[in-house]
Motif scaffolding. Structure first.
Motif, mmCIF file in Angstrom:
data_model
loop_
_atom_site.group_PDB
_atom_site.id
_atom_site.type_symbol
_atom_site.label_atom_id
_atom_site.label_comp_id
_atom_site.label_asym_id
_atom_site.label_seq_id
_atom_site.Cartn_x
_atom_site.Cartn_y
_atom_site.Cartn_z
ATOM 1 N N ARG A 1 -55.750 42.960 -17.094
ATOM 2 C CA ARG A 1 -54.959 43.829 -16.937
ATOM 3 C C ARG A 1 -56.210 45.334 -17.380
ATOM 4 O O ARG A 1 -56.450 46.456 -17.400
ATOM 5 N N LEU A 2 -57.271 44.600 -18.659
ATOM 6 C CA LEU A 2 -58.496 45.085 -18.927
ATOM 7 C C LEU A 2 -59.733 45.483 -18.404
ATOM 8 O O LEU A 2 -60.316 46.674 -18.233
ATOM 9 N N LEU A 3 -59.484 44.709 -17.257
ATOM 10 C CA LEU A 3 -60.913 44.666 -15.943
ATOM 11 C C LEU A 3 -60.401 45.984 -15.409
ATOM 12 O O LEU A 3 -61.065 46.671 -15.273
ATOM 13 N N GLN A 4 -58.600 46.036 -15.400
ATOM 14 C CA GLN A 4 -58.225 47.202 -14.427
ATOM 15 C C GLN A 4 -58.494 48.447 -14.793
ATOM 16 O O GLN A 4 -58.726 49.811 -14.516
ATOM 17 N N LEU A 5 -58.306 48.829 -16.534
ATOM 18 C CA LEU A 5 -58.567 49.979 -17.578
ATOM 19 C C LEU A 5 -59.898 50.071 -17.082
ATOM 20 O O LEU A 5 -60.213 51.213 -17.199
ATOM 21 N N GLN A 6 -61.084 49.473 -17.546
ATOM 22 C CA GLN A 6 -61.882 49.508 -17.719
ATOM 23 C C GLN A 6 -62.238 50.000 -16.175
ATOM 24 O O GLN A 6 -62.924 51.322 -15.805
ATOM 25 N N ASN A 7 -61.301 49.773 -15.143
ATOM 26 C CA ASN A 7 -62.856 49.487 -13.746
ATOM 27 C C ASN A 7 -61.594 51.377 -13.351
ATOM 28 O O ASN A 7 -62.318 52.598 -12.922
ATOM 29 N N ALA A 8 -60.916 51.875 -14.328
ATOM 30 C CA ALA A 8 -60.292 52.712 -13.669
ATOM 31 C C ALA A 8 -60.477 54.639 -15.001
ATOM 32 O O ALA A 8 -61.022 55.038 -14.374
ATOM 33 N N LEU A 9 -61.129 53.577 -15.937
ATOM 34 C CA LEU A 9 -62.377 54.653 -16.841
ATOM 35 C C LEU A 9 -62.662 55.076 -16.153
ATOM 36 O O LEU A 9 -64.042 56.310 -16.220
ATOM 37 N N LEU A 10 -63.620 53.908 -15.367
ATOM 38 C CA LEU A 10 -65.320 54.182 -15.505
ATOM 39 C C LEU A 10 -64.995 55.074 -14.167
ATOM 40 O O LEU A 10 -66.065 55.842 -13.370
ATOM 41 N N LYS A 11 -63.923 55.067 -13.115
ATOM 42 C CA LYS A 11 -63.287 56.062 -11.436
ATOM 43 C C LYS A 11 -64.222 57.488 -12.218
ATOM 44 O O LYS A 11 -64.328 58.114 -11.821
ATOM 45 N N ASN A 12 -63.205 57.546 -13.935
ATOM 46 C CA ASN A 12 -63.675 58.536 -13.670
ATOM 47 C C ASN A 12 -64.202 59.610 -14.616
ATOM 48 O O ASN A 12 -64.618 60.404 -14.982
ATOM 49 N N ILE A 13 -65.267 58.355 -14.857
ATOM 50 C CA ILE A 13 -66.380 58.486 -15.763
ATOM 51 C C ILE A 13 -67.483 58.877 -14.906
ATOM 52 O O ILE A 13 -67.768 60.185 -14.949
ATOM 53 N N LEU A 14 -67.621 58.568 -13.196
ATOM 54 C CA LEU A 14 -68.375 59.096 -12.150
ATOM 55 C C LEU A 14 -68.373 60.088 -11.563
ATOM 56 O O LEU A 14 -68.558 61.156 -12.014
ATOM 57 N N ARG A 15 -67.095 60.296 -11.778
ATOM 58 C CA ARG A 15 -66.419 61.668 -11.782
ATOM 59 C C ARG A 15 -66.465 63.026 -12.309
ATOM 60 O O ARG A 15 -66.679 63.702 -11.837
ATOM 61 N N ALA A 16 -66.688 62.407 -13.267
ATOM 62 C CA ALA A 16 -66.459 63.461 -14.367
ATOM 63 C C ALA A 16 -68.125 63.785 -14.416
ATOM 64 O O ALA A 16 -68.688 65.543 -14.761
ATOM 65 N N GLU A 17 -68.847 63.131 -14.435
ATOM 66 C CA GLU A 17 -71.391 63.169 -14.640
ATOM 67 C C GLU A 17 -70.832 63.637 -13.352
ATOM 68 O O GLU A 17 -71.214 65.125 -13.219
ATOM 69 N N MET A 18 -70.378 63.697 -11.403
ATOM 70 C CA MET A 18 -70.437 63.910 -10.862
ATOM 71 C C MET A 18 -69.551 65.785 -10.851
ATOM 72 O O MET A 18 -70.310 66.606 -10.197
ATOM 73 N N ALA A 19 -68.493 65.527 -11.951
ATOM 74 C CA ALA A 19 -68.379 67.300 -11.838
ATOM 75 C C ALA A 19 -68.746 67.840 -12.693
ATOM 76 O O ALA A 19 -69.385 69.110 -12.656
ATOM 77 N N ILE A 20 -69.860 67.477 -13.739
ATOM 78 C CA ILE A 20 -70.193 67.838 -14.921
ATOM 79 C C ILE A 20 -71.183 68.545 -14.053
ATOM 80 O O ILE A 20 -71.909 69.277 -13.953
ATOM 81 N N ASP A 21 -72.456 67.662 -12.899
ATOM 82 C CA ASP A 21 -73.500 68.104 -12.382
ATOM 83 C C ASP A 21 -72.516 69.341 -11.080
ATOM 84 O O ASP A 21 -74.550 70.271 -11.182
ATOM 85 N N VAL A 22 -72.206 69.227 -10.774
ATOM 86 C CA VAL A 22 -71.471 69.919 -9.518
ATOM 87 C C VAL A 22 -71.231 71.735 -10.329
ATOM 88 O O VAL A 22 -72.069 72.637 -10.093
ATOM 89 N N LEU A 23 -70.438 71.737 -11.804
ATOM 90 C CA LEU A 23 -70.462 72.996 -12.341
ATOM 91 C C LEU A 23 -71.956 73.386 -12.895
ATOM 92 O O LEU A 23 -72.079 75.023 -13.095
ATOM 93 N N GLN A 24 -72.951 72.575 -13.658
ATOM 94 C CA GLN A 24 -74.045 73.154 -13.994
ATOM 95 C C GLN A 24 -74.544 74.039 -12.750
ATOM 96 O O GLN A 24 -75.506 74.918 -12.587
#
Lengths: 263, 67
Positions: free
Chosen positions: A61-84
């Motif tokens: 469960r902890l690994l799945q939580l890390q995995n899900a959060l990391l996925k969102n972090i990567l997408r957030a970073e990409m979103a910020i790059d695109v918006l900038q």
């Protein structure tokens, strides 16, 4: 005449009261929707914590939580790059992203063997959902629907080596967890042939095929033995559900379910 | 005479209702019919319980969409 006057006055009063009631009714609708969302989150989390009492359960469960959060972090970073790139101001989004990265480090520090791992999981998952929601709402406040669709396309396939490592680790832990469960079912059935366990663990057999083969084994038992087997696994399932319900209830009543989650 | 007939009819009605109610309440439920003295359980029921024993390999945690 007087009667007519009284009837018309009373209908005016009733209409006015109905108007007040309508205004009062509109306000709680939004609260009800949020409550539904929270209730669905709680129900899902309650189901997820059921396996954490077993070996490898908390780790999964902890690994799945890390995995899900990391996925969102990567997408957030990409979103910020695109918006900038489109010259939007992204300082608020970057602030939320920093919090998400801190949260990921916190989750990585949780010891799956700790007796508080369930509590940490519930709290940290809740925080991860809150930050994801904050980021999404901040993005929606910045851009229109067309830009939103464009952004979703851009970030859809965001991935990294770390994410792939997580997926591999999770799959491995799930197989180990399921292997242990097959062993415990063997103990109930009284089977000794370990080929099924090995074939599942090395990927020769899928989980579905394992379940079907277990059914075949059980059908070779007498009716009484089959019923005893069924009763035992059903009882165990119900016990885990009740324990998870009680744990969630405890966490919520002590206000720990929505806390900071710092181990 | 009429009173007697009416009383008899009422008695029959009451007894009949009690009998119907008793038969309905003592009928085994669907669950009890499945798990009677024969202890028969279908493959589907076993598979359903086995679903809860294991973790599916595509199991995931959802946090919501980031955009």
């Amino acid at each position: 005449m007087v009667l007519l006057l009284m009837v018309s006055l009373s209908s005016l009063v009733v209409a006015d009261e109905a108007g007040d009631d309508q205004e009062e009714d509109d306000a709680p609708v939004q609260d009800d929707e949020m409550q539904d969302v929270e209730e669905r989150e709680d129900n899902t989390t309650e189901k997820e914590i059921q396996i954490m009492a077993y070996p490898y359960g908390a780790e999964i469960r902890l690994l799945q939580l890390q995995n899900a959060l990391l996925k969102n972090i990567l997408r957030a970073e990409m979103a910020i790059d695109v918006l900038q790139g489109m010259e939007f101001t992204t300082s608020e989004l970057e602030g939320i992203l920093d919090q998400m990265n801190e949260l990921l480090e916190t989750i990585e520090e949780v010891d799956p063997a700790s007796t508080d791992s369930v509590q940490y999981f519930v709290e940290l998952k809740h925080e991860a959902i809150q930050l994801t929601t904050q980021f999404r709402e901040a993005v929606h406040a910045l851009i229109n629907e067309a830009t939103k669709q464009h952004l979703r396309e851009c970030i859809r396939n965001a991935t990294s080596d770390t994410l792939q490592n997580y997926s591999q680790m999770i799959q491995n832990r799930i197989r180990q967890f399921n292997r242990n469960r097959i062993h415990s079912l063997y103990g109930i059935i009284g089977a000794t042939n370990s080929s099924l366990v090995n074939d599942y663990f090395n990927g020769t057999l899928s989980l579905y095929q394992v379940k079907r083969k277990l059914c075949v084994m059980v059908n070779q038992m007498t009716q009484e033995q089959k019923y005893a087997f069924f009763s035992e696994i059903k009882e165990d399932n119900i016990r885990r559900q009740i324990h998870a319900q009680a744990t969630m209830g405890n966490l919520q009543s002590h206000g720990k379910g929505k806390g900071s989650g710092k181990p | 005479m009429n009173k007697t007939i009416i009383a008899l009819f009422s008695l029959i009605l009451v007894l009949g209702s009690v009998f119907v109610l008793y038969s309905y309440l003592s009928q085994p439920t669907e669950t009890e019919q499945q798990y009677d003295g024969n202890g028969s359980v279908s493959d589907d029921e076993i598979l359903t319980e086995l679903d809860d024993v294991f973790v599916s390999e595509d199991d995931d945690i959802e946090l919501g969409d980031i955009v």
